[in-house]
Motif scaffolding. Structure first.
Motif, PDB file in Angstrom:
ATOM      1  N   THR A 375       0.844  -1.208   0.000  1.00 31.92           N
ATOM      2  CA  THR A 375       0.000   0.000   0.000  1.00 31.92           C
ATOM      3  C   THR A 375       0.870   1.245   0.000  1.00 31.92           C
ATOM      4  OG1 THR A 375      -0.120  -0.014   2.401  1.00 31.92           O
ATOM      5  CG2 THR A 375      -1.935  -1.089   1.240  1.00 31.92           C
ATOM      6  N   THR A 377       0.172   5.204   0.835  1.00 32.15           N
ATOM      7  CA  THR A 377      -0.839   6.098   1.389  1.00 32.15           C
ATOM      8  C   THR A 377      -0.244   7.493   1.556  1.00 32.15           C
ATOM      9  OG1 THR A 377      -1.497   4.176   2.681  1.00 32.15           O
ATOM     10  CG2 THR A 377      -2.560   6.264   3.244  1.00 32.15           C
ATOM     11  N   HIS A 432      -9.299   4.552   4.010  1.00 30.40           N
ATOM     12  CA  HIS A 432      -8.441   4.401   5.202  1.00 30.40           C
ATOM     13  C   HIS A 432      -8.809   5.491   6.205  1.00 30.40           C
ATOM     14  CE1 HIS A 432      -5.236   7.546   4.372  1.00 30.40           C
ATOM     15  NE2 HIS A 432      -6.019   7.598   3.321  1.00 30.40           N
ATOM     16  N   ARG A 438      -5.226   6.055  -0.640  1.00 32.02           N
ATOM     17  CA  ARG A 438      -4.441   4.843  -0.367  1.00 32.02           C
ATOM     18  C   ARG A 438      -4.596   3.900  -1.567  1.00 32.02           C
ATOM     19  NH1 ARG A 438      -4.917   0.857   4.692  1.00 32.02           N
ATOM     20  NH2 ARG A 438      -3.317   2.271   5.465  1.00 32.02           N
TER      21      ARG A 438
END
Ligand code: ADP
Length: 458
Positions: A375, A377, A432, A438
């Motif tokens: 991920t 973010t 998120h 994200r």
């Protein structure tokens, strides 16, 4: 020599098989019928022949031989030399029915004797009994004529005609059935021919039911659906690409024309720098387009086992980001992939995060539900749920990007998703806790097989 149409071929095969099977059956019938009739006739002549020869031997036969078969069985008593000494009424005044003279060793003979030529040929089942072993013994002939259909081939002609008629019937039934079965296939073919010649929006007729032809029609229509949307996407893409390329070309041309017409009013250095910027943009669009076209074409041969955490760590270290980058990497998250492409995917996500983050970026690599999860973010403005699929389309740039004039091609996320797909994975934007976007990349994990120690026996 083989007929090209399935219908004609199947009909021919059915006719040949029917003719062969029925032909063998007809030969069997012919043989059985002949044997049966000949055996029956022989039995009759044997009984009559024995009756008369017994009478002659005992001397109990008096006068003309009585006929109990209404002329069906001809009986003659013939002495050596061929003279008929006694006979049933129907056989009187006829030459001896046979010339075969049984020897004294084999006194009784039964056989079929024919005379004359077709179509006047006659055949007789004959029982010849030599009355005694004496050299001058008479011979009793009892004979019965075979039915003419066994002699002149009429039985065979009849059976052959029946075989041909039945084989013809089998061929006709096959022709009809195959014709009815293949009718929808022909309709599908004709429609497909039309479609490939005209427009992709048409569909082939779908017969009801679940049989193979109905499934063929459904599959053909599903293929046409996909083909039509693929062609639509290609068309859209070509038009978007031309549009995107035209904007910098138009700007470039306008600047150059202006500089050429008013050289004194223009700062040549500024014009060249602006032209170079436009050329850079053109180059990066064309490079991205080429990359998009090539992703996934190398097959799996170009793939190698890659530790995703290691790759992310190296890429983050290599880049100098203006933001604070937090990293959380699990150990050994191995996937199979093309290193260059995965670096490009991560690079695109990090570029965007860098561009839109307020202050910090977080990169995580873990395992989740048997998959590798990466991920990226950021803490920027984020992407509204309604735009979360749209941003992956080619040349999509949201207002946030336009207003920032970030200079991206609008192909970065399309390329990233295409790479994820080519690796059997997914790339999505997920919710998120705080604001900001994200991006979550999921790829199949490579399960490293440990080799079992082989058991050795000495
Ligand atoms: P670009 O070359 O414009 O960055 P991309 O395909 O990478 O093209 O991104 C498409 C659009 O998605 C961007 O123009 C931007 O509007 C939006 N976008 C991408 N990443 C982010 C992000 N981290 N935060 C907010 N918006 C983003």
């Amino acid at each position: 020599m083989r007929p090209r149409s399935i219908r004609a071929r199947d009909t021919l095969i059915a006719a040949v098989i029917a003719a062969l099977v029925l032909g063998v059956a007809a030969m069997g019938v012919d043989f059985a019928l002949r044997t049966r009739i000949e055996t029956d006739l022989l039995q009759g002549t044997q009984v009559e022949g024995r009756r008369v020869s017994g009478g002659v031997r005992d001397g109990t036969l008096e006068g003309q031989i009585a006929d109990e078969t209404r002329g069906r069985i001809l009986i003659q008593v013939v002495e050596p030399g061929g003279r008929v000494t006694n006979a049933t009424p129907a056989a009187t005044d006829r030459p001896p029915v046979s010339r075969l003279w049984p020897s004294s060793n084999v006194r009784v003979r039964d056989y079929i004797e024919c005379r004359g030529v077709w179509p006047n040929r006659e055949c007789y089942v004959v029982e010849a009994i030599r009355v005694s072993t004496a050299p001058d013994s008479v011979v009793v002939y009892a004979s019965e004529r075979l039915p003419s259909y066994l002699v002149n081939g009429l039985l065979e002609v009849g059976l052959a005609t029946a075989v041909l008629l039945l084989a013809g019937l089998a061929a006709w039934i096959t022709w009809r059935i195959v014709g009815r079965t293949l009718g929808p296939v022909e309709a599908i073919r004709a429609q497909l021919a039309e479609i490939s010649a005209t427009d992709l929006s048409r569909r082939v007729p779908e017969p009801s039911g679940q049989d193979e032809i109905a499934q063929l029609a459904r599959t053909a229509n599903a293929t046409l659906d996909r083909l039509e949307s693929a062609v639509g996407r290609q068309r859209q893409f070509a038009s978007d690409a031309s549009h995107e390329l035209r904007t910098p070309i138009t700007a470039l041309r306008a600047n150059l024309e202006d500089a050429s017409m008013h050289p004194d009013d223009n700062d040549l250095r500024a014009v060249v720098e602006s032209a170079l910027r436009d050329t850079d943009r053109l180059e990066s669009i064309v490079t991205d387009l080429l990359l998009l076209a090539r992703i996934g074409t190398g097959g799996t041969a170009a793939q190698e086992p890659i530790d995703l955490a290691e790759l992310a760590d190296a890429e983050i270290r290599r880049r100098a980001s203006g933001r604070k980058v937090s990293v959380a990497l699990a150990g050994r998250v191995t996937v199979r992939g093309v290193r260059m492409q995965l670096v490009r995917l991560l690079g695109n996500l990090l570029d965007n995060a860098d561009r839109y983050a307020e202050s910090s970026i977080t990169v995580e690599v873990t395992r989740e539900d048997g998959q590798a999860l990466l991920t990226v973010t950021d803490d920027g403005v984020g992407i509204a749920p309604a735009d979360r699929e749209r941003v992956f389309e080619r040349f999509t740039r949201l207002d946030t990007a336009r207003s920032r004039d970030a200079g991206g091609t609008g192909l970065g996320l399309a390329i990233a998703r295409e790479i994820a797909r080519a690796h059997g994975g997914t790339l999505r934007i997920e919710d998120h806790a705080s604001s900001g976007a994200r991006f979550a990349l999921r790829l199949p994990l490579v399960t490293t097989l440990r080799r079992l120690p082989s058991a050795r026996t000495r």
